[in-house]
Write an enzyme that holds these catalytic residues in place. Structure first.
Site, PDB file in Angstrom:
ATOM      1  N   ARG A 170       3.429   8.277   0.998  1.00 63.02           N
ATOM      2  CA  ARG A 170       3.985   8.612  -0.309  1.00 63.02           C
ATOM      3  C   ARG A 170       5.218   9.493  -0.166  1.00 63.02           C
ATOM      4  O   ARG A 170       5.278  10.351   0.707  1.00 63.02           O
ATOM      5  CB  ARG A 170       2.927   9.324  -1.155  1.00 63.02           C
ATOM      6  N   MET A 216       0.866  -1.175   0.000  1.00 64.34           N
ATOM      7  CA  MET A 216       0.000   0.000   0.000  1.00 64.34           C
ATOM      8  C   MET A 216       0.898   1.220   0.000  1.00 64.34           C
ATOM      9  O   MET A 216       1.942   1.261   0.628  1.00 64.34           O
ATOM     10  CB  MET A 216      -0.888   0.009   1.229  1.00 64.34           C
ATOM     11  N   CYS A 217       0.489   2.206  -0.762  1.00 66.85           N
ATOM     12  CA  CYS A 217       1.303   3.415  -0.822  1.00 66.85           C
ATOM     13  C   CYS A 217       0.375   4.584  -1.060  1.00 66.85           C
ATOM     14  O   CYS A 217      -0.016   4.861  -2.187  1.00 66.85           O
ATOM     15  CB  CYS A 217       2.327   3.317  -1.941  1.00 66.85           C
ATOM     16  N   LEU A 218      -0.013   5.209  -0.032  1.00 66.53           N
ATOM     17  CA  LEU A 218      -0.879   6.367  -0.196  1.00 66.53           C
ATOM     18  C   LEU A 218      -0.755   7.287   1.002  1.00 66.53           C
ATOM     19  O   LEU A 218      -0.115   6.941   1.996  1.00 66.53           O
ATOM     20  CB  LEU A 218      -2.338   5.947  -0.427  1.00 66.53           C
TER      21      LEU A 218
END
Lengths: 129, 504
Positions: A70, A64-66
């Site tokens: 980020r 997950m990358c948000l």
């Protein structure tokens, strides 16, 4: 390195005081990886337990990358417990507009009932205590 | 054509792994500003004219013919990040993946250049008590951090900056011409910490003076602004942020900032923007040092007047134990090699000031440039640092292609070419010999004697250290309105008032 080590030690002690809970019956294992440049580069967080979620990749990486994770939003002043709270918050409230799983995001938005059913099934299958 | 899931994943992997070859140290050496002309020779005419202004007759037409002859580049590589979603199908319908590609400066040019310029200026002033005063001021920010609700960050980020100031104050008598500070700024972790300490103070300062900045931020409150525009590590400061950093740290140290915008605005002259040191009545206090930033889109460099460099080299000359010599042969060959590796960087053509053709122009060291003979007139030491060094544009080797699968290469902790080689030189050049006495000049000898040994450097410099008879406090200014408020706040909260604030 010294900066990173000092910070991690301090924060680890903090986390142990606040264990995560309320994962709706499931136990999800997370993998938190801190880069050598920490805290100037963001940590990476991934789900080791498979999860039916618009913001987590449906593969063996579960990445997950948000939001705060980020590279262009990461604040060195953020702490690991905030990162974990962020992940926990994401479980309670997915962000379908920033999704990595388009199908799940669409289902979440358009057919919530079906989404909940699927999510429950996955939790039962993969995240049993 | 729709990319397959596999291709997409591969693309994502490549883009996240992609890292340009480290094109040199994070903080470069001082070089002649004629480098700028060479860099922009193939660019848009607007830039060609403006860069020529810097160096033609070594004069800038901007204000009172300020001579800016040196530039220091800050490594400015660009990272391409991609977030992508795997292809997904819903009811037989293929959803397009989410793919974002963004250009992103991985280093903070503005704050980093300012932090470096700040340290360098303090070293140039050569006043240990001023440095200790500054260290105390940084320590005092701990209270401010508490006041704005970001405690326990002081120790990680700001404390080390104060430590460095104290350490530099202690070693000032054996001044190394800034080599130690340069090395520290070229270490990735230290550089990040120093730079971030400046950002964090800026944020805390803005929050504690929210009403002063609220008017500049029509869309959001100061806390939101700081959270979005100041505190994220890789976000460059915008104008409001730069102003706040200047007020909180740089101006407060008695240094003015001048930002020279090399952009597409009309005219042949570079637009300067000055952030001056103000006295209690809001008038500019002139005569202090100025840190000059050259702004190009997405990029900051430091600019120097000849006198600034001469001042620095005077310190170096005065200490025969440390001699700064670079090997021109090594520098030339390594740079030529680097140039030969430059490939197409078409993506950069979209950025103002860059054109892909620029990357194919082999650079020839311009030994006939007027600046050379100019430099020679003041001392030989800066020559060894700068003249034989071919100029390399900061962006020169960002990689061979935009999407190459070059493995992620970490910036080496040691600069590729050591900015200074602190080799002790046995054979001095004739010029050096005449200016270097057999015993250390500094600090045992008074300023008058030093001036005698490098007359050009000293007489030209408006920034020579204050004469001995002046008390240190002569530089101390009345508290501004904001500062008085700050003082009052901590008194009210029972916080210990930092000693720095009691000198009044």
């Amino acid at each position: 390195m010294a900066t990173a080590q000092k910070r991690i030690t301090k924060e680890y002690a903090d986390i142990q005081k606040k264990p995560l809970d309320g994962m709706r019956g499931g136990v999800f294992n997370l993998h938190l990886s801190l880069p050598t440049e920490y805290p100037f580069k963001p940590p990476t967080l991934s789900f080791k337990t498979k999860i039916y979620h618009p913001n987590v990749t449906n593969d063996d990486k579960g990445s997950m990358c948000l939001g705060m994770l980020r590279a262009d939003e990461w604040k060195p002043s953020s702490k690991i417990d905030a990162v974990l709270c962020f992940a926990q918050g994401l479980l309670l409230e997915p962000q379908p507009d920033d999704a990595v799983e388009g199908g799940i995001a669409r289902e979440y938005k358009e057919n919530k009932k079906e989404f909940v059913k699927n999510a429950k099934a996955w939790t039962k299958q993969y995240a049993k205590k | 054509m729709m990319a397959s899931e596999q291709e997409l994943a591969e693309m994502e992997r490549m883009s996240s792994d992609w890292r340009p070859d480290a094109p040199g140290p994070l903080v470069g050496r001082q070089q002649s500003t004629s480098a700028l002309v060479a860099e922009y020779a193939q660019a848009d005419p607007v830039y060609v004219n403006k860069t020529k202004v810097y160096t033609q007759n070594a004069r800038m037409k901007m204000s009172k013919q300020t001579t800016l002859t040196f530039i220091r580049h800050f490594l400015n590589y660009i990272l391409i990040t991609a977030r992508s979603g795997a292809m997904a199908t819903v009811g037989g319908e293929v959803c397009s993946p989410v793919l974002h590609i963004s250009l992103c400066a991985t280093r903070l040019r503005g704050p980093q250049a300012l932090a470096f310029g700040y340290f360098e200026t303090l070293l140039r002033l050569g006043d240990a008590s001023k440095m200790l005063e500054e260290a105390a001021r940084f320590r005092a920010f701990e209270a401010l951090m508490h006041a704005v609700g970001i405690p326990d960050l002081y120790e990680d980020f700001i404390g080390p900056t104060a430590d460095l100031l104290e350490q530099q104050a202690a070693t000032l008598p054996n001044h190394d011409g800034g080599a130690a500070v340069l090395a520290i700024f070229n270490d990735d972790a230290s550089s990040s910490q120093l730079t971030y300490s400046f950002k964090l103070i800026t944020s805390a300062w803005m929050k504690s003076n929210a009403e002063s900045y609220a008017g500049f931020l029509p869309d959001m409150d100061v806390h939101t602004y700081c959270a979005r525009n100041i505190e994220p590590f890789s976000i460059e400061l915008d104008h409001v942020g730069l102003q706040a950093l200047a007020t909180a740290i740089i101006n407060e140290a008695g240094m003015a900032i001048e930002v020279l915008y090399l952009d597409r605005s009309a005219g042949d002259e570079v637009t300067p923007h000055r952030l001056p040191v103000l006295d209690a009545n809001g008038n500019e206090r002139k005569g202090g040092p100025t840190i000059r930033l050259l702004y190009r889109p997405g990029h900051y460099d430091l600019l120097y007047k000849t006198e600034d460099v001469a001042e620095m080299s005077r310190h170096i000359l005065s200490n025969p134990e440390i001699r700064l010599v670079s090997d021109p042969q090594i520098a030339v060959s390594s740079n030529n090699e680097r140039y030969s590796q430059i490939g197409h960087l078409d993506i950069l053509a979209d950025i103002p000031g860059f054109s892909s053709s620029m990357f194919h122009v082999p650079f020839t060291p311009t030994s006939t440039e007027p600046y050379q003979s100019k430099v020679e007139t003041f001392s030989s030491a800066p020559l060894t640092m700068t003249s034989a060094t071919p100029t390399y544009p900061a962006y020169q080797s960002k990689g061979e292609s935009t999407f190459s699968s070059t493995p992620r290469t970490k910036t080496p902790a040691t600069p590729v070419y050591p900015p200074y080689q602190t080799t002790k030189v046995e054979t001095f050049s004739s010029a050096t010999r005449t200016t270097t006495p057999s015993t250390p000049l500094y600090p045992s000898v008074d300023p008058a004697v030093k001036e005698e040994h490098s007359p050009k450097a000293a007489t030209n410099s408006p920034m020579s250290p204050a004469p001995k008879e002046l008390p240190i406090q002569a530089d101390f200014r009345p508290r501004t309105k904001q500062q008085r408020k700050y003082d009052k706040r901590f008194k009210g909260q029972g916080e210990p008032i930092p000693s720095d604030f009691l000198k009044e």
